[in-house]
Design a protein around this motif. Structure first.
Motif, short mmCIF file in Angstrom:
data_model
loop_
_atom_site.label_atom_id
_atom_site.label_comp_id
_atom_site.label_asym_id
_atom_site.label_seq_id
_atom_site.Cartn_x
_atom_site.Cartn_y
_atom_site.Cartn_z
N ILE A 1 0.84 -1.21 0.00
CA ILE A 1 0.00 0.00 0.00
C ILE A 1 0.87 1.26 0.00
O ILE A 1 0.62 2.23 -0.73
CB ILE A 1 -0.95 -0.01 1.22
N LYS A 2 1.92 1.24 0.80
CA LYS A 2 2.81 2.39 0.89
C LYS A 2 3.55 2.64 -0.43
O LYS A 2 3.66 3.78 -0.90
CB LYS A 2 3.82 2.17 2.02
N LYS A 3 4.03 1.54 -1.06
CA LYS A 3 4.82 1.68 -2.29
C LYS A 3 3.97 2.08 -3.48
O LYS A 3 4.45 2.77 -4.39
CB LYS A 3 5.53 0.36 -2.60
N THR A 4 2.71 1.65 -3.51
CA THR A 4 1.86 1.87 -4.69
C THR A 4 0.81 2.96 -4.49
O THR A 4 0.11 3.32 -5.43
CB THR A 4 1.14 0.58 -5.07
N LYS A 5 0.70 3.43 -3.23
CA LYS A 5 -0.35 4.40 -2.88
C LYS A 5 -1.75 3.84 -3.16
O LYS A 5 -2.68 4.57 -3.55
CB LYS A 5 -0.14 5.72 -3.63
N ALA A 6 -1.88 2.53 -2.97
CA ALA A 6 -3.19 1.88 -3.15
C ALA A 6 -4.20 2.43 -2.16
O ALA A 6 -3.86 2.71 -1.00
CB ALA A 6 -3.06 0.36 -2.98
N GLU A 7 -5.42 2.60 -2.62
CA GLU A 7 -6.47 3.16 -1.77
C GLU A 7 -7.54 2.13 -1.39
O GLU A 7 -8.43 2.44 -0.61
CB GLU A 7 -7.13 4.36 -2.47
N GLY A 8 -7.44 0.93 -1.97
CA GLY A 8 -8.45 -0.08 -1.68
C GLY A 8 -7.86 -1.46 -1.56
O GLY A 8 -6.83 -1.78 -2.18
#
Length: 477
Positions: A89-96
């Protein structure tokens, strides 16, 4: 145009694209999707076995190929799922984060803790029940209690709840390669047994989409006579879909949709899908059944743990051919016929008075279809201590079961070749044959085939005596 942040689809026991609700719903968001699989190496009560490890590698390989065909990629990780997900999540800036529930106590506990943590970080989390036909929270009695009897549970499911249509594979998937370090399947730390794995390679012809081929073959060739043939281990009368179901390579909805197009012989098979559903439902609502008896009176059952007897049973050296042949089938193929599972379980629990958990662990070690809920419910059913279980006093006689379900001894001869020359009158219990008959069949009891390790009539009396003790204690309380 502003770049959209991605959604993570977390594969678990749902290694498929067709009828995968987490995948389907994520695709509808019109955002890039990151497909991941995380192999946890945390210690649990039930470690991945040799058979499951073999099958998992194949299932991941086929999932990866299916994703590549829709111009996507499977990222594979190993470690603590929460730590891995936070890193991605941190590396990809995933929101879901979208995933399907796994209804085992250890998974449920950790998943709920993970959800609480990620929600606090403003991650949109959506979970689905794609591994089952029904949401287990919605199937309740009028008093809002979980069902404990299969027939009542299944009648409620079919009468008051609808099986939704399967979800198609989404088209036009948005995918970006985020250059996240990913492991190869060969890098996963899985249980190793090279000799056993070579046997499995010979026995199972696995390929991409082989679950669909197996289902179609079952429907066209076996379904009509399933009700009659499923009890005979010498016949190829079962679906062999259990491992595909456990790893989620095919969903129960897809199976039922295809089965319902054929009416002959389908009811009993669909009921077997129902038993799978019930086993997960029971473990979900009563998580203690992972390792403990559902019926509390059996917690005080006077088991007579005996390492030597357990070892002989595990080696297929009991002196009862149907038992030994079934164990050999398991350790040669990673699978055991369901009728044989009941016979060998009854023998271990009720004739040898060994704890059902020992048998469940042994099965879990070798079965390619080792499913915690189905396996443990099967063992608790056989021991009489589970939900809607067979009564304890129903003790299978292995000789009579052998004569009834393998009358010509074909199954026995296949997995006990040392008995292949023995007349069918004696193959179910070689001890009944005189020395001339044994000599003619090239059998030396105690050498080429073992003497019986117990007398089943004496064992039956001991088992019933032990059972009466806990019944008596229950009445006194």
């Amino acid at each position: 145009m502003m770049k959209k942040n991605p959604i993570i689809v977390w594969f678990r026991q749902d290694l498929r694209l067709l009828d995968n609700e987490a995948f389907y719903r994520a695709a509808k968001e019109n955002r890039p999707i990151i497909f991941i699989y995380i192999h946890s190496i945390a210690k649990t009560n039930w470690h991945l076995g040799f058979g499951s490890g073999f099958w998992l590698k194949k299932a991941l390989e086929f999932l990866s190929k299916n994703l590549s065909e829709i111009n996507s990629k499977l990222y594979i990780f190993q470690g603590n799922p929460g730590t891995v997900l936070e890193s991605v999540i941190k590396k990809t800036k995933a929101e879901g984060l979208y995933f399907n529930w796994v209804y085992e106590p250890d998974y449920m506990q950790k998943d709920k803790a993970l959800i609480r943590k990620l929600i606090n970080k403003k991650i949109d989390i959506k979970t689905f029940h794609s591994c089952l036909l029904f949401n287990p929270d919605e199937i309740k009695t009028k008093e809002d209690h979980p069902y404990k009897v299969f027939t009542q549970f299944w009648n409620c499911c079919l009468k008051y709840h609808k099986i939704n249509k399967s979800y198609p594979i989404p088209k036009n998937i948005l995918f970006e390669d985020y250059k996240i370090p990913s492991l190869g399947i060969k890098d996963l730390i899985l249980p190793k047994n090279d000799a056993f794995e070579k046997k499995l390679e010979l026995h199972w012809t696995l390929s991409k989409n082989s679950e669909k081929k197996n289902l179609n073959s079952f429907i066209s060739k076996k379904l009509k006579n399933y009700s009659k043939n499923r009890n005979f281990p010498f016949l190829d009368g079962t679906s062999k879909l259990s491992a595909y179901l456990h790893f989620g390579q095919i969903s129960p909805k897809v199976i039922i949709e295809k089965i319902k197009k054929k009416s002959n012989g389908s009811d009993d098979f669909i009921k077997e899908i129902g038993w799978r559903e019930f086993s997960k439902y029971i473990m979900y609502h009563f998580p203690q059944t992972e390792s403990k008896c559902f019926k509390e009176e059996f917690l005080k059952f006077p088991w007579n743990y005996n390492k030597k007897l357990l070892s002989l049973w595990q080696q297929g050296r009991t002196g009862y051919p149907i038992i030994d042949a079934a164990i050999n089938q398991l350790i040669q193929t990673g699978w055991m016929h369901n009728r044989c599972r009941m016979i060998v379980a009854s023998f271990l629990i009720k004739d040898l008075l060994q704890p059902w958990q020992e048998g469940a662990k042994f099965f879990y070690r070798y079965l390619v279809d080792a499913d915690l809920a189905s396996n443990n419910m099967g063992w608790q059913w056989s021991s009489g201590c589970g939900a809607d279980a067979a009564p304890f006093f129903r003790i299978f006689n292995p000789i009579l079961q052998s004569k009834k379900f393998d009358p010509e001894g074909l199954f026995i001869k296949k997995y006990l070749p040392e008995l292949k020359n023995l007349d069918k009158r004696f193959i179910h219990f070689p001890m009944n044959a005189d020395l001339n008959i044994l000599k003619k069949a090239k059998i030396v009891l105690g050498k080429t085939y073992p003497y019986p390790i117990i007398d089943i009539d004496t064992a039956r009396k001991k088992a019933l005596k032990a059972f009466r003790k806990i019944v008596k204690k229950q009445k006194l309380q």
